[in-house]
Design an enzyme around this catalytic site. Structure first.
Site, PDB file in Angstrom:
ATOM      1  N   GLY A 210       0.832  -1.208   0.000  1.00 56.25           N
ATOM      2  CA  GLY A 210       0.000   0.000   0.000  1.00 56.25           C
ATOM      3  C   GLY A 210       0.857   1.244   0.000  1.00 56.25           C
ATOM      4  CG  ASN A 211      -0.141   4.700  -1.512  1.00 54.86           C
ATOM      5  OD1 ASN A 211      -0.857   5.525  -0.968  1.00 54.86           O
ATOM      6  ND2 ASN A 211      -0.492   4.081  -2.642  1.00 54.86           N
TER       7      ASN A 211
END
Ligand code: CTP
Length: 401
Positions: A210-211
């Site tokens: 993810g980020n």
């Protein structure tokens, strides 16, 4: 704009209290009704008689009216008002508001307020710059209150010359701006797709790539478009941030992966007038998703990634005459060139650039500092709240409309 508007003016114990007379005069001149609520310390600086002569209303300062013992209902004032302005707001009142310390009529009124609240701090620089005051102001801003400060506001990187109360005419101008925006429905009938948040790319049933995107910028854009009358299709990656209120004209589709976001956007965009692609989409996804939780083996672990679809590029290719497409670029170096490249490659009408080199910009903050770049123009904006940045971006959208 202010004609017939009901304004609660909170006055606290600051030397700037005399300026509240000028605020009242300006508000009344513009047709507003003003109810003053003053703290006990405020009365040391300005008399209720002066204030009630200007507003043609009794000034409220105690829970009980002294003469007949009738009860002043802060709940009723909270319902009556179209807006509340606290000017001047001392460090002490700001601290109490941020922490719910309801020990006077002004704070109880604030806590019961249903209308938007505007706060004009007034104190000396040391008090203003103290981390406690700054923290309390941030808290109040998180609660959706608007801080009115001279210049670029309390978020400015330098605090020099800060703490002085904003001039009365400018405080009234802020209120007018708020009410005029409320009446501004310049996106009525427009349909706008907005992507927001990160994407999660599954590795196994419990892990993902993810980020740090919080989705706050995308939500602020959705709210700005919706409050200006647009029908918003919000396609959201996994985020915990929430809209500040329910909007009947925001329709939300929650997705997890880039592939799901791509499919949702491809289906929605053809019937839209504009798309604002604010999501931080993962460029790669694991080639295979393990069915069972991957176990430690003692060996190195390699995850092979394959490219995700580029949503922006596909929508840029689908774009028909009359449709608008807006992209974002979060860059760490060679910002403007990279943004220009993306503008062309993805067929955006304009691109919103934020640089990670700017403090307060990008992911995981409530602020942003942007430049808006189109084929033959570049506009730089100062550090602002994401709400204010959303307004600038939507203003730009209306120019391209
Ligand atoms: N974007 C998208 N789909 C992707 C990747 C990006 O829609 N798979 C959109 C983003 O929402 C943003 C714009 O494209 O509006 C630019 O995103 P960015 O990640 O900066 O672009 P990339 O093309 O992935 O470039 P980079 O090589 O810098 O990662």
């Amino acid at each position: 704009m202010l004609k017939g508007k009901k304004i609660v003016l909170g006055i606290t114990g600051s030397i700037a209290a005399y300026k509240s007379c000028l605020i009242i005069r300006e508000l009344i001149k513009k047709g507003a009704e003003v109810q003053v609520v003053i703290t006990p310390a405020g009365k040391e600086f300005i008399t209720p008689i002066t204030l009630s002569a200007l507003t043609h209303k009794p000034v409220i300062s105690e829970f009980f009216s002294q003469r007949d013992g009738t009860w002043n209902s802060h709940v009723d004032i909270g319902l009556w008002a179209d807006a509340m302005v606290i000017a001047p707001a001392t460090a002490s009142t700001i601290g109490k508001m941020a922490n719910g310390i309801a020990d006077n009529m002004l704070i109880t009124t604030y806590l019961s307020m249903k209308a938007p609240v505007f706060i004009a701090p007034a104190m000396d620089l040391d008090m203003f710059a103290h981390p406690s005051t700054q923290k309390n102001l941030r808290t109040l801003q998180d609660y959706g209150n608007q801080i009115i400060e001279p210049g670029t506001g309390f978020l400015a990187s330098t605090l020099e010359g800060k703490g002085r109360m904003e001039e009365p005419v400018n405080i009234v101008a802020k209120l007018e701006e708020y009410f005029s925006k409320q009446e501004k429905k310049d996106l009525l009938g427009k349909k706008i797709l907005i992507t927001a948040g990160p994407t999660y790319e599954k590795i196994d049933p419990v892990r993902f790539i993810g980020n740090y995107s919080s989705g706050k910028m995308g939500l602020a854009l959705a709210e700005e478009c919706a409050s200006r009358g647009a029908d918003v299709e919000l396609v959201c990656g996994p985020i915990s941030a929430k809209l500040t209120k329910e909007y009947p004209n925001i329709h939300r589709t929650d997705v997890e992966s880039a592939q799901q976001m791509y499919e949702a956007c491809k289906a929605i965009y053809p019937s839209m007038d504009a798309g604002i692609l604010c999501a931080a989409v993962a460029d790669f996804t694991p080639e295979v998703v393990a069915e069972q939780k991957i176990k430690r083996t003692g060996e190195d672990m390699v995850i092979r990634l394959k490219p995700n679809p580029d949503i922006a590029k596909s929508l840029g290719e689908m774009k028909e005459k009359g449709q608008i497409l807006v992209g974002f670029a979060l860059e760490t170096n060679d910002e403007e060139n990279n943004a220009q490249g993306k503008l062309k490659k993805k067929n955006f009408d304009f691109i919103v650039l934020n640089s990670l080199r700017d403090e307060g910009a990008g992911f995981r903050t409530d602020t942003n500092k942007i430049s808006i770049i189109s084929a033959n123009d570049k506009k730089d904006f100062p550090l602002k709240t994401k709400k204010e940045v959303a307004e600038d971006i939507v203003n730009e959208l209306t120019i391209h409309n």
